[in-house]
Design a protein around this motif. Sequence first.
Motif, PDB file in Angstrom:
ATOM      1  N   ASN A   1     167.356  39.412  40.870  1.00 19.81           N
ATOM      2  CA  ASN A   1     168.607  38.674  41.077  1.00 19.81           C
ATOM      3  C   ASN A   1     169.530  38.805  39.867  1.00 19.81           C
ATOM      4  OD1 ASN A   1     168.600  36.877  43.719  1.00 19.81           O
ATOM      5  ND2 ASN A   1     166.494  37.079  42.980  1.00 19.81           N
ATOM      6  N   ASN A   2     169.320  39.890  39.105  1.00 18.77           N
ATOM      7  CA  ASN A   2     170.234  40.263  38.025  1.00 18.77           C
ATOM      8  C   ASN A   2     170.218  39.306  36.828  1.00 18.77           C
ATOM      9  OD1 ASN A   2     171.808  42.470  37.400  1.00 18.77           O
ATOM     10  ND2 ASN A   2     173.734  41.352  37.749  1.00 18.77           N
ATOM     11  N   ILE A   3     169.088  38.644  36.605  1.00 19.79           N
ATOM     12  CA  ILE A   3     168.965  37.767  35.424  1.00 19.79           C
ATOM     13  C   ILE A   3     167.675  38.136  34.699  1.00 19.79           C
ATOM     14  CG2 ILE A   3     168.661  35.384  34.614  1.00 19.79           C
ATOM     15  CD1 ILE A   3     170.327  34.435  36.971  1.00 19.79           C
ATOM     16  N   ARG A   4     167.798  38.367  33.403  1.00 20.50           N
ATOM     17  CA  ARG A   4     166.597  38.648  32.594  1.00 20.50           C
ATOM     18  C   ARG A   4     166.171  37.373  31.868  1.00 20.50           C
ATOM     19  NH1 ARG A   4     167.418  42.965  35.004  1.00 20.50           N
ATOM     20  NH2 ARG A   4     167.510  44.995  34.003  1.00 20.50           N
ATOM     21  N   ILE A   5     164.910  37.026  32.015  1.00 22.84           N
ATOM     22  CA  ILE A   5     164.369  35.923  31.203  1.00 22.84           C
ATOM     23  C   ILE A   5     163.259  36.503  30.315  1.00 22.84           C
ATOM     24  CG2 ILE A   5     164.995  34.149  32.889  1.00 22.84           C
ATOM     25  CD1 ILE A   5     162.008  34.064  33.695  1.00 22.84           C
ATOM     26  N   GLY A   6     162.731  35.673  29.414  1.00 15.99           N
ATOM     27  CA  GLY A   6     161.754  36.183  28.442  1.00 15.99           C
ATOM     28  C   GLY A   6     160.505  36.737  29.111  1.00 15.99           C
TER      29      GLY A   6
ATOM     30  N   ALA B   1     174.246  30.176  37.285  1.00 19.82           N
ATOM     31  CA  ALA B   1     173.645  31.266  38.063  1.00 19.82           C
ATOM     32  C   ALA B   1     172.123  31.182  37.962  1.00 19.82           C
ATOM     33  CB  ALA B   1     174.143  32.615  37.538  1.00 19.82           C
ATOM     34  N   PHE B   2     171.626  30.833  36.771  1.00 20.16           N
ATOM     35  CA  PHE B   2     170.177  30.712  36.590  1.00 20.16           C
ATOM     36  C   PHE B   2     169.598  29.677  37.567  1.00 20.16           C
ATOM     37  CE2 PHE B   2     166.675  28.271  34.856  1.00 20.16           C
ATOM     38  CZ  PHE B   2     165.745  29.253  34.571  1.00 20.16           C
ATOM     39  N   TRP B   3     170.224  28.520  37.629  1.00 16.53           N
ATOM     40  CA  TRP B   3     169.681  27.443  38.477  1.00 16.53           C
ATOM     41  C   TRP B   3     169.827  27.778  39.956  1.00 16.53           C
ATOM     42  CZ3 TRP B   3     166.128  24.770  36.511  1.00 16.53           C
ATOM     43  CH2 TRP B   3     166.159  24.377  35.180  1.00 16.53           C
ATOM     44  N   GLN B   4     170.884  28.513  40.300  1.00 15.46           N
ATOM     45  CA  GLN B   4     171.018  28.931  41.707  1.00 15.46           C
ATOM     46  C   GLN B   4     169.849  29.829  42.115  1.00 15.46           C
ATOM     47  OE1 GLN B   4     174.922  30.628  41.714  1.00 15.46           O
ATOM     48  NE2 GLN B   4     175.910  28.681  42.218  1.00 15.46           N
ATOM     49  N   VAL B   5     169.504  30.762  41.220  1.00 17.83           N
ATOM     50  CA  VAL B   5     168.391  31.663  41.523  1.00 17.83           C
ATOM     51  C   VAL B   5     167.078  30.878  41.543  1.00 17.83           C
ATOM     52  CG1 VAL B   5     167.080  33.660  40.677  1.00 17.83           C
ATOM     53  CG2 VAL B   5     169.579  33.697  40.630  1.00 17.83           C
ATOM     54  N   TRP B   6     166.950  29.957  40.602  1.00 15.30           N
ATOM     55  CA  TRP B   6     165.732  29.133  40.594  1.00 15.30           C
ATOM     56  C   TRP B   6     165.568  28.407  41.930  1.00 15.30           C
ATOM     57  CZ3 TRP B   6     161.377  28.370  37.853  1.00 15.30           C
ATOM     58  CH2 TRP B   6     160.610  27.261  38.194  1.00 15.30           C
ATOM     59  N   ASP B   7     166.635  27.778  42.373  1.00 18.87           N
ATOM     60  CA  ASP B   7     166.561  26.995  43.615  1.00 18.87           C
ATOM     61  C   ASP B   7     166.260  27.893  44.815  1.00 18.87           C
ATOM     62  OD1 ASP B   7     167.017  24.688  42.194  1.00 18.87           O
ATOM     63  OD2 ASP B   7     169.172  24.652  42.574  1.00 18.87           O
ATOM     64  N   LYS B   8     166.849  29.089  44.784  1.00 21.89           N
ATOM     65  CA  LYS B   8     166.588  30.034  45.881  1.00 21.89           C
ATOM     66  C   LYS B   8     165.103  30.428  45.874  1.00 21.89           C
ATOM     67  CE  LYS B   8     168.390  34.295  45.779  1.00 21.89           C
ATOM     68  NZ  LYS B   8     169.260  35.449  45.786  1.00 21.89           N
ATOM     69  N   MET B   9     164.582  30.664  44.679  1.00 16.63           N
ATOM     70  CA  MET B   9     163.178  31.066  44.569  1.00 16.63           C
ATOM     71  C   MET B   9     162.263  29.958  45.095  1.00 16.63           C
ATOM     72  SD  MET B   9     161.026  32.064  41.131  1.00 16.63           S
ATOM     73  CE  MET B   9     160.874  30.369  40.572  1.00 16.63           C
ATOM     74  N   VAL B  10     162.556  28.734  44.698  1.00 17.26           N
ATOM     75  CA  VAL B  10     161.706  27.606  45.108  1.00 17.26           C
ATOM     76  C   VAL B  10     161.805  27.406  46.627  1.00 17.26           C
ATOM     77  CG1 VAL B  10     161.415  25.105  44.894  1.00 17.26           C
ATOM     78  CG2 VAL B  10     161.791  26.501  42.855  1.00 17.26           C
ATOM     79  N   ALA B  11     163.018  27.565  47.157  1.00 14.40           N
ATOM     80  CA  ALA B  11     163.194  27.369  48.600  1.00 14.40           C
ATOM     81  C   ALA B  11     162.463  28.428  49.408  1.00 14.40           C
ATOM     82  CB  ALA B  11     164.702  27.396  48.928  1.00 14.40           C
ATOM     83  N   ASN B  12     162.322  29.642  48.799  1.00 15.36           N
ATOM     84  CA  ASN B  12     161.668  30.741  49.529  1.00 15.36           C
ATOM     85  C   ASN B  12     160.159  30.683  49.509  1.00 15.36           C
ATOM     86  OD1 ASN B  12     164.019  31.852  50.273  1.00 15.36           O
ATOM     87  ND2 ASN B  12     164.115  33.367  48.627  1.00 15.36           N
ATOM     88  N   LYS B  13     159.612  29.757  48.678  1.00 16.65           N
ATOM     89  CA  LYS B  13     158.146  29.816  48.544  1.00 16.65           C
ATOM     90  C   LYS B  13     157.491  28.500  48.866  1.00 16.65           C
ATOM     91  CE  LYS B  13     158.087  33.738  45.611  1.00 16.65           C
ATOM     92  NZ  LYS B  13     158.005  34.268  44.294  1.00 16.65           N
TER      93      LYS B  13
END
Length: 373
Positions: A334-339, A361-373
Amino acid sequence: MLSRRSFFKTAGLGAAVAATASLPTELLSWAEPQRAPQPGGPILLNSNENAYGPLPSVLAMKDPFQDANRYPDKGYDKLIERIAAMHNVKADQVTLGCGSTEILKMAASAFTGPGKKLVMASPTFEAIEFYARAANAEVVKVPLAASYSHQLVQMAEAVGKNGGLIYVCNPNNPTASVTPRRSLEIFIRNLPPDTYVLMDEAYHDFVPVAADYISFLSTPIDPDRVIVARTFSKIYGMAGLRLGYAVTSARNSKAMAAHKLEDSTNILALRAGITSLANDDEHQTAVLRNGFDRDEFQRQAALRKLQVIPSWTNFVMFNTQRPIRTVIDYFKNNNIRIGRPFPPMDTFARVSLGKPEEMKAFWQVWDKMVANK
Ligand SMILES: Cc1ncc(COP(=O)(O)O)c(C=O)c1O
């Protein structure tokens, strides 16, 4: 921002670190993700850089390339004098480096070697390990305590009779935690002979005023044994310019300088460093802005009931409750690099604080990830 009580309340969380299980080899071989920003490229929350860039006065330097045709001696001496005055030490107690990474390298070369040890925490900032190994020293890793502070008694014991170097990263990367000043003082007073301490204060500027933290430059102890490292990469936003320094005794500085690359600090970095130190207001703004971004991260995490290790830095570490590699990959896709992963904390993410829109953008991706799993 953080009381002593709330800091130690995280003790329960830290069990994951203390109880080091076997490390999955796939985590150990994980490569550093991409660091250099590219136009339209990923959001970079992976290297604890300063998302806002250098101070405004550095960006406004009138003639950035002035003296670029000359060797940098004059700028070097000027910055040394400025740093010495700032920390109330003599010029011969200050060494500049090509980033604080060169300071770590010089210290590993000067104070470890065959028959001597480098003792470091696990997990911590790892660069010095490779330099100590290159110097043929033995490297001993001591797990962080449950509170994410360094286990200083064990670290001192691990040095052994031939001495060497103990690396203390305070605040610690990747956990963003501090080791209490009082414990550090007792530790330094009881060090075995021929043992030096490298106190890495790369994240010093981000630490809120708190009883548990006093820099070893503000209130020094035993400079014959303690080398303090600082960098312009973090609060001053100059990671790409490469400038750091060490303060220690004149004798130690001389020992380290023997391993220094001649003219390793360039004139542009030196001038940007001098300009940075001349602008307290801008520095203060950068500190406040980071505090705001950190509080906002904490608030967003609390809304999602995430367990964040209280952060004293410009990055945060938190328990994702998922295999970290899948989290990293999800963000990458999702185009974000974390450590990268930091074994044995194999469900923890290290996220560098970005600008507000990047964190959104980070939190949007986080929420999407949590919703998908
Ligand atoms: C604790 C610590 N020390 C040192 C460094 C190296 O910084 P630099 O060489 O850019 O000064 C880093 C970089 O992330 C770090 O986290």
